[in-house]
Design a protein around this motif. Structure first.
Motif, PDB file in Angstrom:
ATOM      1  N   ASN A  53       0.462  -1.394  -0.009  1.00 39.19           N
ATOM      2  CA  ASN A  53       0.076   0.029   0.116  1.00 39.19           C
ATOM      3  C   ASN A  53       0.791   1.513   0.179  1.00 39.19           C
ATOM      4  O   ASN A  53       1.341   1.970  -0.855  1.00 39.19           O
ATOM      5  N   LYS A  54       1.943   1.103   0.932  1.00 41.74           N
ATOM      6  CA  LYS A  54       2.924   2.359   0.598  1.00 41.74           C
ATOM      7  C   LYS A  54       3.775   2.336  -0.827  1.00 41.74           C
ATOM      8  O   LYS A  54       3.799   3.419  -1.079  1.00 41.74           O
ATOM      9  N   PHE A  55       3.784   1.358  -1.015  1.00 41.78           N
ATOM     10  CA  PHE A  55       4.683   1.557  -1.701  1.00 41.78           C
ATOM     11  C   PHE A  55       4.105   1.334  -3.606  1.00 41.78           C
ATOM     12  O   PHE A  55       4.637   0.559  -4.675  1.00 41.78           O
ATOM     13  N   ARG A  56       2.950   1.800  -3.712  1.00 41.45           N
ATOM     14  CA  ARG A  56       2.142   1.445  -4.861  1.00 41.45           C
ATOM     15  C   ARG A  56       2.940   2.247  -5.999  1.00 41.45           C
ATOM     16  O   ARG A  56       3.277   1.718  -7.358  1.00 41.45           O
ATOM     17  N   LYS A  57       3.521   3.286  -5.712  1.00 42.82           N
ATOM     18  CA  LYS A  57       4.406   4.240  -6.855  1.00 42.82           C
ATOM     19  C   LYS A  57       5.885   3.212  -7.202  1.00 42.82           C
ATOM     20  O   LYS A  57       5.891   3.350  -8.334  1.00 42.82           O
ATOM     21  N   ILE A  58       6.514   2.448  -6.526  1.00 49.00           N
ATOM     22  CA  ILE A  58       7.257   1.856  -6.667  1.00 49.00           C
ATOM     23  C   ILE A  58       7.032   1.544  -7.324  1.00 49.00           C
ATOM     24  O   ILE A  58       7.794   0.229  -8.311  1.00 49.00           O
ATOM     25  N   ASN A  59       5.609   0.097  -6.853  1.00 47.93           N
ATOM     26  CA  ASN A  59       5.429  -0.757  -7.835  1.00 47.93           C
ATOM     27  C   ASN A  59       4.621  -0.523  -9.098  1.00 47.93           C
ATOM     28  O   ASN A  59       4.181  -1.262  -9.629  1.00 47.93           O
ATOM     29  N   GLN A  60       4.514   0.670  -9.363  1.00 51.79           N
ATOM     30  CA  GLN A  60       3.977   1.500 -10.794  1.00 51.79           C
ATOM     31  C   GLN A  60       5.658   1.172 -12.259  1.00 51.79           C
ATOM     32  O   GLN A  60       4.424   0.237 -12.851  1.00 51.79           O
ATOM     33  N   ASN A  61       6.497   0.942 -11.627  1.00 51.19           N
ATOM     34  CA  ASN A  61       7.129   0.121 -12.734  1.00 51.19           C
ATOM     35  C   ASN A  61       8.018  -0.341 -12.716  1.00 51.19           C
ATOM     36  O   ASN A  61       9.119  -0.918 -13.476  1.00 51.19           O
ATOM     37  N   ARG A  62       8.045  -1.587 -11.634  1.00 52.46           N
ATOM     38  CA  ARG A  62       8.767  -2.023 -11.098  1.00 52.46           C
ATOM     39  C   ARG A  62       7.813  -3.084 -10.470  1.00 52.46           C
ATOM     40  O   ARG A  62       7.224  -2.990  -9.537  1.00 52.46           O
ATOM     41  N   ALA A  63       8.270  -4.723 -11.009  1.00 48.56           N
ATOM     42  CA  ALA A  63       7.180  -5.543  -9.951  1.00 48.56           C
ATOM     43  C   ALA A  63       7.802  -5.668  -8.112  1.00 48.56           C
ATOM     44  O   ALA A  63       9.278  -5.435  -7.969  1.00 48.56           O
TER      45      ALA A  63
END
Length: 533
Positions: free
Chosen positions: A141-151
């Motif tokens: 939930n806090k890493f959603r932006k990180i998850n945008q372009n990396r698995a």
């Protein structure tokens, strides 16, 4: 499969496509253009939703997963699954490792990237030792932006979570009695000796490398929390060519004896006392630290017999030993939200009201169920406890409130858990970009560990959260800084926003913080800071 809930989608079982459709629709919901309850969606919006779903399921997003997650490995079998703490489906797989009595079907869970940038994935490594990576799903939930372009990849190590959990039947209903716990551990070890002796950090690192190859990831980045930082640092030593960058929160350096933690806990409670003294409401309690010392001197185990279970409200037959009281207070220091209740609870206990202390103990009643204690002791006894001398213990516990309570738990357990010693080699120099994160008031991995014991890392940055506890990756602007670091790890971060992260309000009375006073004094955190409550 336990809490790993499978829920198949249609469109040829392309679960990754369904994830993309789910997230796109969810984003539109958050923008107010779609309501989740379909009874309130007009026909035009229903058509839009199904057009999106048809597009994602049958046209093109499976390619994103094959590049960002599967990397061309056609033999990989992935299924849709769910984990507690994250509302979207994940892509999950099982890898058979080990043979015979030590065979495990390793659980691997992937949150695919949303775009096709091909950036290396981020693996999340859990702490403990004994915590499961599947319990870290809430971090997504806090890493959603990180998850945008990396698995983002989660691997439950052998003996934890969904990979043959090794809990030895010790749970929240087990009395806080060291004799009973030791007996349970002894029986558990005798029943699963081969499996207990097989578990190690080296094995975990080898399994991570196996997963990396399985998915065809050329390089990976690692986020580790607490003991997960030890695992990440060992991976860096043994597989440097497979690694891109490290994010280490609550750092446990390879050559640091982190189980010598009484002095760190004492430092944390002194920082808490400092902050309390400077707070207009909390300072009314006076020298509650002295009250704690006297409470520990006078403590009678029978006091716990009249305390209700904070989760059920029922009175129990279990006592609260002095050891349990020390351990509970130490555990509360891990969390700023929990530690903010300690001055009030300790003051009340000094007056004969033990209910607030019982309430705090309820915050950690499920801690043992989140740890696979068989795994915990296999790693702790073989890699940590053997290298701690009696002289070091005496020096560490001198003048501390916790004394040897923390070490007693492990030393008693290791007496009946005779796994072979496993030694680490001296760390070799590494130049990978490393982001270190520490809480000033961390009761087990204080900032000095990261400052003083990682000289062999030549390319590191260090974030220190004032009054922060154990694990700070979700607080304030830290998730944003982690994302910026992973995108440009060679660039020095602007750390100014960390100053806006403050300790939560202290509990002043039975109904919580004195919010009116804080509002009037202008010290309440403002929502514009975007900090955790």
């Amino acid at each position: 499969m336990g809490k790993l809930k499978q829920k198949p989608y249609h469109c040829g079982q392309t679960g990754a496509n369904a994830i993309q459709w789910h997230r796109v629709v969810s984003d539109r919901i958050s923008q107010g253009s779609i309501h989740w309850n379909t009874r309130h969606i007009d026909k035009e919006k229903i058509v839009v939703i199904w057009m999106w779903r048809l597009f994602f399921c049958c046209v093109g997003l499976s390619g994103l997963v094959s590049k960002a997650v599967m990397a061309g490995q056609e033999k990989i079998s992935l299924e849709d699954c769910y984990l507690d703490g994250w509302q979207y489906s994940l892509q999950c797989s099982r890898l058979a490792v080990g043979e015979g009595d030590v065979q495990v079907n390793l659980a691997v869970m992937v949150s695919p990237a949303l775009d096709e940038s091909g950036v290396e994935p981020l693996y999340l490594l859990a702490g403990g030792p004994g915590q499961a990576a599947s319990d870290l799903a809430v971090l997504l939930n806090k890493f959603r932006k990180i998850n945008q372009n990396r698995a983002i990849v989660l691997v439950d190590r052998r003996g934890a979570g969904l990979s043959r959990p090794f809990s030895c039947g010790i749970d929240r209903d087990t009395p806080n009695d060291l004799d009973l716990i030791s007996k349970s551990l002894a029986d558990c070890y005798l029943k699963q000796t081969t499996f207990a002796n097989s578990l190690s950090s080296r094995q975990t690192v080898e399994d991570l490398e196996l997963v990396r190859k399985y998915f065809g990831h050329e390089k990976i980045s690692l986020w580790g929390g607490s003991w997960g930082t030890r695992t990440a640092l060992l991976y860096q030593q043994w597989y440097p060519d497979s690694l891109s960058a490290l994010v280490l929160d609550a750092v446990a350096p390879i050559d640091t004896k982190v189980f010598l933690s009484a002095s760190a806990a004492e430092q944390a409670i002194q920082i808490l006392a400092r902050d309390c003294q400077s707070d207009p409401g909390c300072s009314r309690f006076g020298d509650w630290r002295e009250v704690l010392d006297q409470l520990l001197v006078d403590w009678d185990d029978s006091i716990g017999e009249n305390l209700p279970d904070p989760s059920t409200g029922r009175f129990t037959a279990h006592t609260m030993s002095r050891w349990a009281l020390q351990s509970m207070i130490r555990a509360a220091l891990y969390s700023p939200e929990a530690s903010a209740q300690l001055p009030f609870a300790i003051t009340e206990a000094g007056l004969g009201n033990y209910l607030p202390l019982a309430g705090i103990s309820g915050l950690f009643s499920d801690t043992t169920t989140g740890m696979s204690l068989g795994l915990t002791f296999s790693v702790a006894c073989s890699e940590e406890l053997y290298r701690i001398s009696e002289e070091e213990v005496s020096s560490d516990i001198a003048g501390t409130f916790v004394g040897n309570a923390f070490l007693d738990f492990f030393s008693r357990g290791c007496e009946v858990w005779p796994v072979p010693e496993r030694r680490y080699a001296k760390p070799e120099p590494r130049d990978h970009p490393v982001l270190l994160i520490s809480g000033e008031a961390d009761p087990i991995t204080p900032p000095d560990y990261a400052k003083e014991n990682l000289d062999y890392l030549s390319n590191k940055q260090h974030l220190i959260v004032r009054s922060g506890g154990h694990i700070n990756s979700v607080r304030g602007c830290i998730p944003t800084l982690i994302g910026e670091f992973l995108e440009a790890p060679e660039v020095q971060l602007d750390q100014a926003c960390i100053k806006d992260i403050h300790r939560p309000p202290f509990m002043i009375g039975a109904y919580g913080p004195e919010l009116i006073h804080r509002l009037n004094s202008g010290t309440t955190e403002k929502s514009t800071r975007g900090e955790e409550p």
